[in-house]
Design a protein around this motif. Structure first.
Motif, PDB file in Angstrom:
ATOM      1  N   THR A  33      41.065  51.991  25.420  1.00  9.76           N
ATOM      2  CA  THR A  33      40.240  51.235  26.360  1.00  9.76           C
ATOM      3  C   THR A  33      39.364  52.183  27.174  1.00  9.76           C
ATOM      4  O   THR A  33      39.837  53.191  27.677  1.00  9.76           O
ATOM      5  CB  THR A  33      41.122  50.406  27.310  1.00  9.76           C
ATOM      6  N   LEU A  34      38.099  51.831  27.298  1.00 12.97           N
ATOM      7  CA  LEU A  34      37.176  52.606  28.124  1.00 12.97           C
ATOM      8  C   LEU A  34      37.077  51.941  29.486  1.00 12.97           C
ATOM      9  O   LEU A  34      36.854  50.735  29.579  1.00 12.97           O
ATOM     10  CB  LEU A  34      35.791  52.654  27.475  1.00 12.97           C
ATOM     11  N   VAL A  35      37.249  52.727  30.551  1.00 11.72           N
ATOM     12  CA  VAL A  35      37.172  52.209  31.910  1.00 11.72           C
ATOM     13  C   VAL A  35      35.917  52.763  32.570  1.00 11.72           C
ATOM     14  O   VAL A  35      35.693  53.974  32.557  1.00 11.72           O
ATOM     15  CB  VAL A  35      38.415  52.602  32.732  1.00 11.72           C
ATOM     16  N   THR A  36      35.097  51.887  33.136  1.00  6.91           N
ATOM     17  CA  THR A  36      33.894  52.276  33.854  1.00  6.91           C
ATOM     18  C   THR A  36      34.082  51.913  35.318  1.00  6.91           C
ATOM     19  O   THR A  36      34.444  50.778  35.630  1.00  6.91           O
ATOM     20  CB  THR A  36      32.662  51.544  33.291  1.00  6.91           C
ATOM     21  N   ALA A  37      33.836  52.880  36.212  1.00  4.60           N
ATOM     22  CA  ALA A  37      33.991  52.646  37.651  1.00  4.60           C
ATOM     23  C   ALA A  37      32.626  52.695  38.322  1.00  4.60           C
ATOM     24  O   ALA A  37      31.839  53.607  38.081  1.00  4.60           O
ATOM     25  CB  ALA A  37      34.907  53.700  38.257  1.00  4.60           C
ATOM     26  N   THR A  38      32.378  51.705  39.195  1.00  4.17           N
ATOM     27  CA  THR A  38      31.138  51.649  39.957  1.00  4.17           C
ATOM     28  C   THR A  38      31.476  51.331  41.409  1.00  4.17           C
ATOM     29  O   THR A  38      32.135  50.322  41.682  1.00  4.17           O
ATOM     30  CB  THR A  38      30.198  50.554  39.417  1.00  4.17           C
ATOM     31  N   ALA A  49      33.174  48.651  47.775  1.00  2.96           N
ATOM     32  CA  ALA A  49      33.641  47.804  46.669  1.00  2.96           C
ATOM     33  C   ALA A  49      33.670  48.654  45.402  1.00  2.96           C
ATOM     34  O   ALA A  49      32.649  49.188  44.976  1.00  2.96           O
ATOM     35  CB  ALA A  49      32.711  46.612  46.484  1.00  2.96           C
ATOM     36  N   LEU A  50      34.854  48.816  44.830  1.00  6.75           N
ATOM     37  CA  LEU A  50      35.023  49.567  43.592  1.00  6.75           C
ATOM     38  C   LEU A  50      35.248  48.572  42.467  1.00  6.75           C
ATOM     39  O   LEU A  50      36.225  47.825  42.471  1.00  6.75           O
ATOM     40  CB  LEU A  50      36.211  50.528  43.702  1.00  6.75           C
ATOM     41  N   ALA A  51      34.314  48.530  41.524  1.00  5.92           N
ATOM     42  CA  ALA A  51      34.408  47.609  40.392  1.00  5.92           C
ATOM     43  C   ALA A  51      34.772  48.407  39.138  1.00  5.92           C
ATOM     44  O   ALA A  51      34.039  49.303  38.733  1.00  5.92           O
ATOM     45  CB  ALA A  51      33.085  46.888  40.183  1.00  5.92           C
ATOM     46  N   LEU A  52      35.916  48.073  38.552  1.00  5.62           N
ATOM     47  CA  LEU A  52      36.349  48.695  37.297  1.00  5.62           C
ATOM     48  C   LEU A  52      36.105  47.705  36.173  1.00  5.62           C
ATOM     49  O   LEU A  52      36.434  46.522  36.291  1.00  5.62           O
ATOM     50  CB  LEU A  52      37.829  49.062  37.344  1.00  5.62           C
ATOM     51  N   THR A  53      35.513  48.193  35.106  1.00  7.12           N
ATOM     52  CA  THR A  53      35.235  47.361  33.945  1.00  7.12           C
ATOM     53  C   THR A  53      36.025  47.898  32.766  1.00  7.12           C
ATOM     54  O   THR A  53      35.923  49.081  32.443  1.00  7.12           O
ATOM     55  CB  THR A  53      33.735  47.370  33.613  1.00  7.12           C
ATOM     56  N   MET A  54      36.820  47.026  32.160  1.00  2.00           N
ATOM     57  CA  MET A  54      37.590  47.384  30.966  1.00  2.00           C
ATOM     58  C   MET A  54      37.291  46.350  29.892  1.00  2.00           C
ATOM     59  O   MET A  54      37.944  45.318  29.830  1.00  2.00           O
ATOM     60  CB  MET A  54      39.099  47.396  31.268  1.00  2.00           C
ATOM     61  N   SER A  69      37.947  48.005  48.483  1.00  6.03           N
ATOM     62  CA  SER A  69      38.465  46.850  47.745  1.00  6.03           C
ATOM     63  C   SER A  69      38.171  47.085  46.264  1.00  6.03           C
ATOM     64  O   SER A  69      37.098  47.543  45.901  1.00  6.03           O
ATOM     65  CB  SER A  69      37.835  45.548  48.227  1.00  6.03           C
ATOM     66  N   VAL A  70      39.144  46.769  45.432  1.00  9.20           N
ATOM     67  CA  VAL A  70      39.044  47.068  44.002  1.00  9.20           C
ATOM     68  C   VAL A  70      39.113  45.780  43.200  1.00  9.20           C
ATOM     69  O   VAL A  70      39.929  44.902  43.475  1.00  9.20           O
ATOM     70  CB  VAL A  70      40.191  48.015  43.570  1.00  9.20           C
ATOM     71  N   SER A  71      38.247  45.708  42.191  1.00  6.76           N
ATOM     72  CA  SER A  71      38.312  44.592  41.248  1.00  6.76           C
ATOM     73  C   SER A  71      38.317  45.161  39.829  1.00  6.76           C
ATOM     74  O   SER A  71      37.710  46.199  39.562  1.00  6.76           O
ATOM     75  CB  SER A  71      37.128  43.641  41.429  1.00  6.76           C
ATOM     76  N   VAL A  72      39.038  44.481  38.950  1.00  6.11           N
ATOM     77  CA  VAL A  72      39.079  44.858  37.538  1.00  6.11           C
ATOM     78  C   VAL A  72      38.545  43.678  36.745  1.00  6.11           C
ATOM     79  O   VAL A  72      39.112  42.580  36.812  1.00  6.11           O
ATOM     80  CB  VAL A  72      40.509  45.215  37.082  1.00  6.11           C
ATOM     81  N   ASN A  73      37.442  43.876  36.065  1.00  3.33           N
ATOM     82  CA  ASN A  73      36.768  42.816  35.306  1.00  3.33           C
ATOM     83  C   ASN A  73      36.517  41.587  36.174  1.00  3.33           C
ATOM     84  O   ASN A  73      36.660  40.453  35.741  1.00  3.33           O
ATOM     85  CB  ASN A  73      37.562  42.438  34.058  1.00  3.33           C
ATOM     86  N   GLY A  74      36.174  41.816  37.439  1.00  2.10           N
ATOM     87  CA  GLY A  74      35.832  40.740  38.353  1.00  2.10           C
ATOM     88  C   GLY A  74      36.997  40.148  39.125  1.00  2.10           C
ATOM     89  O   GLY A  74      36.792  39.385  40.061  1.00  2.10           O
ATOM     90  N   ALA A  75      38.232  40.470  38.767  1.00  2.00           N
ATOM     91  CA  ALA A  75      39.408  39.937  39.470  1.00  2.00           C
ATOM     92  C   ALA A  75      39.916  40.986  40.458  1.00  2.00           C
ATOM     93  O   ALA A  75      39.967  42.178  40.149  1.00  2.00           O
ATOM     94  CB  ALA A  75      40.502  39.595  38.472  1.00  2.00           C
ATOM     95  N   THR A  76      40.303  40.535  41.655  1.00  2.00           N
ATOM     96  CA  THR A  76      40.810  41.445  42.676  1.00  2.00           C
ATOM     97  C   THR A  76      42.089  42.105  42.180  1.00  2.00           C
ATOM     98  O   THR A  76      42.972  41.444  41.633  1.00  2.00           O
ATOM     99  CB  THR A  76      41.092  40.682  43.985  1.00  2.00           C
TER     100      THR A  76
END
Length: 142
Positions: free
Chosen positions: A72-77, A91-96, A125-132
């Motif tokens: 899995t590739l994780v992208t952090a923004t 706001a830290l958004a992680l995309t997997m 605050s952190v979200s992964v694929n849009g979910a907190t």
């Protein structure tokens, strides 16, 4: 004559064995295994471990997240959360994205890192694929 009969018998036996083997092995097209893209998404959001290092007005936010597999590739923004013109958080958004290839489905920690210029001491605050997501945070005051 006898050698030709022996060769013919051996040839027939070999053909029967080859045909039997070809018919008995499973074929990839016969399987009912769905492609990896049709896997159901995880119903829980993974726990994210964070380290926030602040130096000269820049936060370096790094950490790890447990992904469904090691491919899995994780992208952090990181983006500032604003109230008017005041920064009130990060706001830290992680995309997997779902893995499209073949990979061992063994949950694995995947690391990430990102930078953002913001004032010291802001909540993240952190979200992964849009979910907190739940977080475990530590801070480095250097």
């Amino acid at each position: 004559m006898s050698s030709s009969r022996l060769l013919a018998s051996a040839g027939i036996v070999a053909i029967v064995i080859i045909i039997g083997f070809a018919l008995s092995i499973p074929h990839a097209r016969d399987g009912t295994i769905p492609p990896s893209s049709s896997r159901a998404p995880a119903t829980t959001t993974p726990i994210v471990t964070l380290l926030d290092a602040y130096r000269r007005g820049v936060h370096t936010i790094s950490g790890s997240v447990i992904a469904p597999d090691p491919c899995t590739l994780v992208t952090a923004t990181a983006t500032p959360m604003l109230s008017g013109t005041t920064t009130i958080g990060i706001a830290l958004a992680l995309t997997m994205p779902a893995d499209q290839g073949i990979c061992l489905e063994l949950p694995s920690p995947i690391t990430f890192s990102t930078h953002i210029a913001a004032p010291r001491g802001l909540p993240i605050s952190v979200s992964v694929n849009g979910a907190t997501a739940s977080t475990s945070t530590s801070s480095n005051p250097s």
